[in-house]
Design a protein around this motif. Structure first.
Motif, PDB file in Angstrom:
ATOM      1  N   GLN A  75       0.850  -1.194   0.000  1.00  0.00           N
ATOM      2  CA  GLN A  75       0.000   0.000   0.000  1.00  0.00           C
ATOM      3  C   GLN A  75       0.886   1.245   0.000  1.00  0.00           C
ATOM      4  N   SER A  76       0.293   2.380  -0.378  1.00  0.00           N
ATOM      5  CA  SER A  76       1.133   3.579  -0.525  1.00  0.00           C
ATOM      6  C   SER A  76       1.391   4.265   0.819  1.00  0.00           C
ATOM      7  N   LYS A  77       0.546   3.985   1.818  1.00  0.00           N
ATOM      8  CA  LYS A  77       0.712   4.679   3.098  1.00  0.00           C
ATOM      9  C   LYS A  77       0.625   3.679   4.258  1.00  0.00           C
TER      10      LYS A  77
END
Ligand code: UD1
Length: 421
Positions: A286-288
């Protein structure tokens, strides 16, 4: 030049990996096999340095081994002979201490060199020795060699003052040959221990396990069996962390989902996407990610063997995370090298504090132990550019076919230089 891993990082890695058999199970089962004085077939044994060392120690005991160097190991201990074990492999390996317990079950006398293993700070064996003495064995040291002699035998209860994987297995192995009932309290309950218990029961041992208590009742002669080693939850956890930081899609096969609950819980809290099957997992990065405070504890807690790899994932979280390493507080060999690679990690009291960073950068660094070494590999796969990671001999103690597995999912990794032992 000594052996190094040359890694060109910065690419996404996608695909599937197969997890091998558990290292910490195999190293106990291989030794436990001699209790049968018969032919034992172990499957799902991965070709790691620790396995090769144990085979060479078994040969000193006149135990014949045939290993296909993939997964099947045949151990024939019908003509076992008691002898002093003090070869280099004994001193290199942690698990060589299991020969103490196993030989005490078969003979009234045993001579085994002090165990080696990864340098994780102090690694005493006082709990093992406490158990052996309760089982009626005296010992003295001849330089670096423990010499055990049976003095007496009576029904006994051993209360372990601390939870220990090694002491639980070693005292269990020594208890199998006793003619009186043995109770061991406050045992470790790692899946690898359950695997050893299942194996011994199949061979004919009379063992009852309730919570943190083991009861071993004398049995007749044991017999040879075929046994499949459980999947390596630490290798699986390492690839789960790799997937979390690098993989839009990573399918991890040949796992036991029940053994990974503690790791899934921590990674899920961080924000990793995990799809679960009984024997596989799919990780999607995931990006965060959200920072977390993690405490390492004996199973079913989060494993110390993944503390070092986890620092790499926590470095990719926003804000400050921490890990409290309660089992091996000095297991910190990775910190300076990761900082050289762009991490922001510091030690404060008993906590490893990890500040989130944007990314890692390529560097020339050395792994100093097995799990510390693999954490540097993870950082090198993330950081753009060419990294060189030394200390390959440590990584080979626990990960088989690492280069092939990482290449198989698109990683740019190869071994350069001479093999060093
Ligand atoms: C095993 C694993 C290792 C893992 C560790 C903890 C194997 C071959 N190795 O190591 O990968 O990191 O469990 O899960 O299975 N202790 C004592 N006295 C003793 C024995 C242990 O004080 O006699 C202490 C240790 O210093 C440590 C704690 O107990 O603080 C747990 O150690 P233990 O579970 O015994 O680790 P190992 O069996 O050596």
């Amino acid at each position: 030049m000594r052996e190094k891993l040359l890694i060109n990082g910065g690419n996404n890695l996608s695909g599937e990996v197969e997890i091998g058999g558990a290292k910490n199970s195999a190293v106990a089962l291989i030794v436990a096999a001699i209790l049968a004085r018969d032919i034992v077939i172990l499957t799902n044994v991965k070709p790691i340095e620790d396995v090769f060392c144990l085979i060479s120690i078994l040969e000193k005991l006149n135990v014949n081994c045939y290993y296909d160097k993939k997964s099947t190991l045949i151990i024939d201990s019908r003509r076992i002979k008691n002898t002093r074990l003090d070869s280099d492999e004994v001193y290199q390996l942690r698990a060589s201490y299991y020969f103490m317990g196993a030989l005490m079950s078969l003979f009234d006398h045993a001579e085994v060199g002090a165990p080696g293993g990864c340098n994780l700070g102090e690694r005493p064996i006082d709990l093992h020795l406490l158990g052996f003495s309760k089982l009626g064995f005296d010992y003295h040291l001849d330089e670096n060699i423990f010499i055990f002699d049976k003095k007496s035998e009576s029904e006994t209860t051993i209360n372990l003052p601390k939870i220990s994987v090694g002491a639980t297995i070693n005292i269990l192995l020594a208890s199998i040959g006793r003619e009186k009932r043995v109770v061991i309290n406050n045992i470790a309950i790692e899946p690898e221990i359950k695997d050893v218990i299942e194996f011994l029961k199949k061979m004919g041992a009379n063992i009852k396990c309730r919570g943190r208590r083991l009861t071993i009742t004398p049995q007749g002669k044991l017999k040879g069996v075929t046994h499949k080693v459980i999947p390596d939850r630490i290798e699986a956890g390492t690839f789960m962390i790799l997937g979390s930081i690098l993989s839009p899609y990573l399918k991890i096969n040949n796992i036991n989902i029940k053994h990974l609950r503690n790791i899934i819980d921590v990674l899920s809290k961080i924000g990793v996407s995990i799809e679960e099957g009984d024997t596989y997992l799919i990780i999607r990065k995931q990006s965060k990610y959200t920072s977390q405070n993690i405490k390492v504890k004996p199973y079913p807690g989060f494993p110390t063997d993944l503390q070092q790899p986890l620092t790499v994932l926590l470095s990719m979280c926003e804000g400050e995370s921490s890990i409290e390493e309660t089992i091996y507080p000095a297991r910190l060999s990775h910190v300076d090298s990761l900082n050289k690679m762009g991490a922001d990690i510091r030690i404060e009291d008993n906590l490893i504090k990890i500040n989130g960073v944007k990314n890692f950068k390529a560097a020339d660094v050395d792994g100093e132990d097995l799990r510390g070494g693999i954490s540097l590999v993870l950082a090198a796969l993330l950081g753009e550019g060419e990294s060189k990671i030394g200390g390959v001999k440590y990584i080979k103690r626990g990960y088989s076919d690492l280069v092939k597995k990482i290449e198989g999912i698109g990683g740019n990794i190869k071994i350069i230089g001479e093999t060093n032992k």
